[in-house]
Design a protein around this motif. Structure first.
Motif, PDB file in Angstrom:
ATOM      1  N   LYS A 749       0.824  -1.207   0.000  1.00 46.59           N
ATOM      2  CA  LYS A 749       0.000   0.000   0.000  1.00 46.59           C
ATOM      3  C   LYS A 749       0.862   1.263   0.000  1.00 46.59           C
ATOM      4  N   ASN A 750       2.053   1.181   0.574  1.00 45.61           N
ATOM      5  CA  ASN A 750       2.964   2.328   0.624  1.00 45.61           C
ATOM      6  C   ASN A 750       3.909   2.371  -0.575  1.00 45.61           C
ATOM      7  N   GLU A 751       3.474   1.773  -1.702  1.00 47.59           N
ATOM      8  CA  GLU A 751       4.243   1.810  -2.948  1.00 47.59           C
ATOM      9  C   GLU A 751       5.643   1.212  -2.771  1.00 47.59           C
ATOM     10  N   PHE A 752       5.735   0.184  -1.930  1.00 46.14           N
ATOM     11  CA  PHE A 752       6.971  -0.574  -1.744  1.00 46.14           C
ATOM     12  C   PHE A 752       8.120   0.315  -1.258  1.00 46.14           C
ATOM     13  N   ASN A 753       7.775   1.286  -0.421  1.00 47.68           N
ATOM     14  CA  ASN A 753       8.763   2.212   0.103  1.00 47.68           C
ATOM     15  C   ASN A 753       9.563   1.518   1.212  1.00 47.68           C
ATOM     16  N   ILE A 754      10.842   1.327   0.982  1.00 44.34           N
ATOM     17  CA  ILE A 754      11.672   0.579   1.925  1.00 44.34           C
ATOM     18  C   ILE A 754      11.841   1.343   3.227  1.00 44.34           C
ATOM     19  N   ARG A 755      12.049   2.648   3.158  1.00 44.95           N
ATOM     20  CA  ARG A 755      12.201   3.437   4.392  1.00 44.95           C
ATOM     21  C   ARG A 755      10.931   3.375   5.227  1.00 44.95           C
ATOM     22  N   ARG A 756       9.782   3.432   4.558  1.00 46.98           N
ATOM     23  CA  ARG A 756       8.511   3.324   5.283  1.00 46.98           C
ATOM     24  C   ARG A 756       8.391   1.966   5.964  1.00 46.98           C
ATOM     25  N   LEU A 757       8.861   0.930   5.306  1.00 44.58           N
ATOM     26  CA  LEU A 757       8.852  -0.409   5.900  1.00 44.58           C
ATOM     27  C   LEU A 757       9.696  -0.442   7.163  1.00 44.58           C
ATOM     28  N   LEU A 758      10.869   0.174   7.133  1.00 41.29           N
ATOM     29  CA  LEU A 758      11.737   0.180   8.312  1.00 41.29           C
ATOM     30  C   LEU A 758      11.068   0.900   9.479  1.00 41.29           C
ATOM     31  N   VAL A 759      10.356   1.966   9.175  1.00 38.23           N
ATOM     32  CA  VAL A 759       9.634   2.694  10.219  1.00 38.23           C
ATOM     33  C   VAL A 759       8.592   1.784  10.866  1.00 38.23           C
ATOM     34  N   GLU A 760       7.812   1.087  10.048  1.00 34.80           N
ATOM     35  CA  GLU A 760       6.760   0.228  10.601  1.00 34.80           C
ATOM     36  C   GLU A 760       7.340  -0.939  11.385  1.00 34.80           C
ATOM     37  N   ILE A 761       8.465  -1.473  10.949  1.00 32.41           N
ATOM     38  CA  ILE A 761       9.138  -2.529  11.714  1.00 32.41           C
ATOM     39  C   ILE A 761       9.559  -1.998  13.072  1.00 32.41           C
ATOM     40  N   ALA A 762      10.128  -0.804  13.094  1.00 26.38           N
ATOM     41  CA  ALA A 762      10.564  -0.212  14.358  1.00 26.38           C
ATOM     42  C   ALA A 762       9.380   0.044  15.283  1.00 26.38           C
ATOM     43  N   VAL A 763       8.254   0.472  14.728  1.00 24.05           N
ATOM     44  CA  VAL A 763       7.062   0.717  15.546  1.00 24.05           C
ATOM     45  C   VAL A 763       6.594  -0.581  16.194  1.00 24.05           C
ATOM     46  N   ILE A 764       6.568  -1.663  15.442  1.00 24.30           N
ATOM     47  CA  ILE A 764       6.140  -2.952  15.997  1.00 24.30           C
ATOM     48  C   ILE A 764       7.083  -3.388  17.108  1.00 24.30           C
ATOM     49  N   ALA A 765       8.385  -3.260  16.874  1.00 23.90           N
ATOM     50  CA  ALA A 765       9.362  -3.657  17.893  1.00 23.90           C
ATOM     51  C   ALA A 765       9.224  -2.811  19.151  1.00 23.90           C
ATOM     52  N   ALA A 766       8.915  -1.526  18.977  1.00 25.69           N
ATOM     53  CA  ALA A 766       8.861  -0.616  20.126  1.00 25.69           C
ATOM     54  C   ALA A 766       7.557  -0.716  20.895  1.00 25.69           C
ATOM     55  N   THR A 767       6.516  -1.240  20.280  1.00 24.12           N
ATOM     56  CA  THR A 767       5.206  -1.280  20.954  1.00 24.12           C
ATOM     57  C   THR A 767       4.824  -2.670  21.428  1.00 24.12           C
ATOM     58  N   HIS A 768       5.576  -3.669  21.080  1.00 26.83           N
ATOM     59  CA  HIS A 768       5.157  -5.041  21.380  1.00 26.83           C
ATOM     60  C   HIS A 768       5.302  -5.403  22.848  1.00 26.83           C
ATOM     61  N   ARG A 769       6.318  -4.871  23.513  1.00 29.91           N
ATOM     62  CA  ARG A 769       6.677  -5.364  24.832  1.00 29.91           C
ATOM     63  C   ARG A 769       5.564  -5.167  25.857  1.00 29.91           C
ATOM     64  N   HIS A 770       5.041  -3.961  25.918  1.00 24.72           N
ATOM     65  CA  HIS A 770       4.000  -3.664  26.890  1.00 24.72           C
ATOM     66  C   HIS A 770       2.844  -2.944  26.199  1.00 24.72           C
ATOM     67  N   PRO A 771       2.124  -3.639  25.327  1.00 27.81           N
ATOM     68  CA  PRO A 771       1.032  -2.970  24.602  1.00 27.81           C
ATOM     69  C   PRO A 771      -0.033  -2.407  25.521  1.00 27.81           C
ATOM     70  N   GLN A 772      -0.180  -2.965  26.727  1.00 26.70           N
ATOM     71  CA  GLN A 772      -1.206  -2.451  27.634  1.00 26.70           C
ATOM     72  C   GLN A 772      -0.871  -1.050  28.135  1.00 26.70           C
ATOM     73  N   ASP A 773       0.403  -0.652  28.015  1.00 26.18           N
ATOM     74  CA  ASP A 773       0.804   0.675  28.472  1.00 26.18           C
ATOM     75  C   ASP A 773       0.640   1.739  27.397  1.00 26.18           C
ATOM     76  N   LEU A 774       0.328   1.316  26.159  1.00 29.01           N
ATOM     77  CA  LEU A 774       0.216   2.275  25.073  1.00 29.01           C
ATOM     78  C   LEU A 774      -1.173   2.901  25.050  1.00 29.01           C
ATOM     79  N   GLN A 775      -1.207   4.197  24.877  1.00 24.94           N
ATOM     80  CA  GLN A 775      -2.473   4.898  24.780  1.00 24.94           C
ATOM     81  C   GLN A 775      -2.935   4.888  23.325  1.00 24.94           C
ATOM     82  N   GLU A 776      -4.209   4.907  23.122  1.00 24.31           N
ATOM     83  CA  GLU A 776      -4.742   5.011  21.765  1.00 24.31           C
ATOM     84  C   GLU A 776      -4.443   6.407  21.231  1.00 24.31           C
ATOM     85  N   SER A 777      -3.974   6.458  19.988  1.00 27.56           N
ATOM     86  CA  SER A 777      -3.647   7.756  19.399  1.00 27.56           C
ATOM     87  C   SER A 777      -4.925   8.487  19.001  1.00 27.56           C
TER      88      SER A 777
END
Length: 777
Positions: A749-777
């Protein structure tokens, strides 16, 4: 067991318990009639060889039933070969039923997750993460250079043999340092008999490893490197005929190392030699070359640290580096690294800190305590509790009146602590701090040291998904992320196996180490350009009709490799080719690396495509006979010899997949040059590929293969999975059964943008540990 080892052991159990969770699929769910029929046949006819749970039987068939073959492929194999002693006993509908069951029970992604539930495992720092983390602890007070498009080196030219502002004649950016002034003036207003030239800039390595820095000079010079006043090569007083000077240093990719060169031509009573200077290097697996313009940064570069201690290789059995080996070699290497950094802290960092804080009170040696506390806070990835500060800082300062001794004691204790060596041991940190830690570990292979990221964490500004994504978008534009991306692409292309490429010189004269060195530099530049362009389009990795080239490459590979900028220095873009050039697929480093010394190798190329580009599994063959010699079949083409050797049915289980892809690249010979014929016969580049969904893809040649890889779901999933594993160093399914599907969908969907992919990977890694502590945006 020591206290630190106990901490690691119990933390490992805790992390495993928290992160493994319940099985994602029920083990005993009812089967539909076809699967039930297949289950019965498997138990009666297959389990004796493969085990009831597909685990294998040591004395018969020890390999577990693990793979990614489609139901159709399994059915064909079973119909033709199973059971081994009586293949005609399981054919037709029975073969189909067993194939359905084996796929459901063992081969499907759901089955693999169900049978071997992935988890986020506790891991120590890998070698790269240790190097980067130490470099960032040092950089905490030095600063991190931002991305700069200003390449080259700043040069200041003086008339006379020393720096005098009134004698400054030229100030400019030089593309590279490669000058032969002879007995002439280096510039307008400068006397040829006596002058002083000064260069400063930053050196950015492409890969981590040992480099040899080489200066060719006929005049006196001093090269300062890494730190403001540290001399790497000192030829301040030129004597004799020596004009070549070398020094080896281990450099870390993603870092910019500042350097300065003082080059002096002095008046002498005797005849002076011609004035020449050249800054060159020998990168890992390459030959000596002038340091290219793309690796020189003309902007400001702060002091930088490069660990010189040798570190053991990390486990790569899962296709990516994992910090799991705990042994004496690793323990001794981390101790050597800690000692090296402790010496640096004492000799360099402490003096700089004192000068910076000279006006502050030093009651009770408060400056020293603050200095060591900053190191500990950075290494431990967050604020220090009173107990931790007492143990790692205050107790060490109080134990001796010698500042140097206190520094060494404190730093060694900090850098050997599990709090530093095991980055996931931060469960006591705030959600915002944990997010910062995961972002730095994922994108930089490091820890938070940039003042912006540290401040965001301490202010609690990394608590929503949107906040974390914004931080990742900022952090992806960094030399450290660029280096980690280049490393990921190198792993994806399996470049590690191409360290040495040798060809028959009678067949391919001119194919030498200098040429392969240019090929490697060319590929690195191409990958960088695609990823860090505005579009960052993954598809261009296969569809680009240009490359980066050098005169040596153009001479060997022909006119289509000519540079488009006549007379320019360094690498150039080649002329665009309408056909027969398709990005990485036709790059000669890849093609020559996947070939023999005399001939192409459809098998090597097919294995590369199916394993790395398409992410499919292949079993290691029980035996790998050498290829048929061309001398035995002088009239056969390479394709004909491979078809002959792999024609037995037992070979076709794998080679039906391998050959169909490898043959598509047969228009390219052993060095990657295009050809229409072999053995006076026209090349047949037709091939096939059996996709994961069971569909058969016909490929008429390299153009159709490139288009397929650019747009194939199999290739997209393989690339996304490879990127996730490399950046997070954990299995993607451990972050949720749907994570890979979601990331792949977003990638498209992001036109195969590699930098965008890296961002989404980092978001998953950063939010996975304690998802209950994350607030809804």
């Amino acid at each position: 067991m020591s206290r630190n080892h106990l901490l690691v052991f119990w933390a490992s159990l805790t992390v495993s318990f928290i992160l493994t969770g319940p099985s994602l699929f029920a083990q005993d769910e009812p089967l539909d009639p076809l699967l039930a029929r297949g289950q019965v046949i498997f138990a009666e006819s297959c389990a004796s060889c493969h085990g009831e749970m597909g685990e294998g039987v040591e004395s018969v068939y020890p390999n577990a039933l693990v793979g990614d073959a489609s139901i159709g492929e399994l059915s064909t194999i079973i119909h033709a070969t199973m059971p081994e002693e009586e293949p005609e006993a399981c054919v037709g509908d029975d073969a189909q039923a067993v194939a359905e069951y084996i796929h459901y029970r063992f081969y499907s992604e759901a089955a693999q997750i169900r049978n071997r539930p992935p988890r986020v495992g506790l891991a120590r720092l890998t070698a790269d993460q240790l190097r980067q983390s130490l470099a960032d602890i040092f950089a905490k007070n030095e600063g991190i250079p931002g991305l700069s498009k200003e390449t080259g080196v700043k040069g200041i030219y003086f008339d006379g043999a020393r720096w005098k502002d009134e004698n400054k004649k030229i100030e400019r950016i030089d593309a590279v340092i490669d000058f032969d002034f002879g007995h002439e003036s280096p510039g307008e207003g400068i006397q040829p008999e006596e002058f002083y030239l000064y260069w400063e800039g930053g050196l950015r390595p492409d890969v981590t490893g040992e480099y040899e820095i080489v200066v060719h000079s006929t005049c006196s010079f001093v090269l300062k490197f890494g730190f403001q006043d540290r001399k790497l090569i000192d030829n301040h007083v030129q004597s004799g005929d020596q004009s070549e000077f070398r020094a080896k240093v281990h450099l870390t990719a993603g870092r910019v190392y500042p350097f300065k060169i003082d080059f002096i031509q002095r008046k002498r009573s005797t005849e002076k030699p011609p004035a020449r200077i050249q800054l060159a290097w020998v990168p890992p697996h390459q030959t000596e070359q002038i340091v290219p313009n793309r690796n020189l940064i003309s902007g400001w570069a702060p002091a930088a640290f490069a660990l010189q201690a040798e570190l053991p290789s990390d486990d790569r059995s899962y296709g990516y580096e994992r910090g799991i080996a705990i042994n004496r070699q690793w323990d001794e290497s981390t101790t050597s690294a800690a000692i090296e950094f402790a010496d640096l802290a004492n000799e360099e960092m402490w003096n700089r800190y004192k000068r910076k804080h000279k006006d502050e009170s030093d009651d009770n040696r408060s400056r020293l305590r603050s200095f060591l506390s900053e190191i500990a806070e950075t290494a431990f990835r967050g604020p220090l509790s009173d107990d931790v500060r007492t143990m790692y800082v205050d107790a060490q300062v109080d134990s001796t009146e010698d500042d140097s001794e206190a520094i060494k004691r404190s730093v060694l204790l900090i850098l050997k602590s599990p709090r530093f060596l095991y980055p996931l041991l931060d469960m006591d940190r705030s959600a915002s701090q944990q997010a910062a830690n995961r972002l730095a570990l994922t994108l930089f292979d490091s820890l938070p040291s940039d003042s912006w990221l540290v401040n965001q964490a301490s202010a609690g500004k990394l608590e929503t998904v949107d906040q974390i994504r914004a931080a990742a978008e900022r952090m992806v534009n960094d030399y450290r992320t660029q280096a980690k991306t280049q490393e990921m692409l190198s792993d994806w292309l399996n470049l590690g196996r191409f360290a040495e490429i040798n060809k028959n010189q009678e067949s391919f004269p001119g194919f030498d180490k200098q040429l392969t060195s240019d090929m490697r530099t060319s590929l690195y530049a191409f990958l960088d350009d695609v990823v860090w362009s505005e579009a960052s389009d993954y598809r261009q990795l296969f569809l680009a009709d240009w490359v980066y080239t050098t005169p040596r490459l153009a001479e060997f590979y022909g006119a289509s490799w000519n540079g488009t900028e006549e007379g320019s220095l360094g690498l150039q873009k080649s002329v665009r080719a309408e056909s027969n050039r398709y990005g990485i697929l036709t790059h000669p480093l890849i093609l020559s690396g996947l070939a023999y010394t005399d001939t192409s190798s459809p098998v090597h190329r097919g294995v590369f495509l199916i394993r790395f580009m398409l992410g499919r599994n292949l079993r290691v063959p029980a035996e790998a006979p050498p290829p048929l010699s061309p001398d035995l079949h002088p009239d056969m083409t390479t394709r004909e010899r491979v078809e002959l050797q792999t024609s037995p049915e037992s070979c076709q289980v794998c080679h039906s997949k391998i050959n169909g892809l490898g043959f598509v690249l047969e228009n390219f010979d052993a060095v990657g040059r295009y050809r229409d014929q072999e053995k006076a016969k026209g090349i047949n580049p037709a091939g096939t590929y059996s996709a994961r969904d069971g569909s058969e893809i016909s490929l008429a040649g390299i153009g159709e293969l490139a288009d397929y890889l650019a747009n194939s779901e199999d290739a997209h999933r393989a690339f996304v999975s490879r990127a996730f594993q490399h950046f997070v160093k954990q299995p993607v399914a451990a972050f949720g059964a749907e994570t890979l599907d979601q990331l792949t969908d977003d990638f498209r969907k992001n036109e195969f943008n590699i930098r965008r992919l890296l961002v989404e990977i980092a978001v998953i890694a950063a939010t996975h540990r304690h998802p209950q502590d994350l607030q809804e945006s």
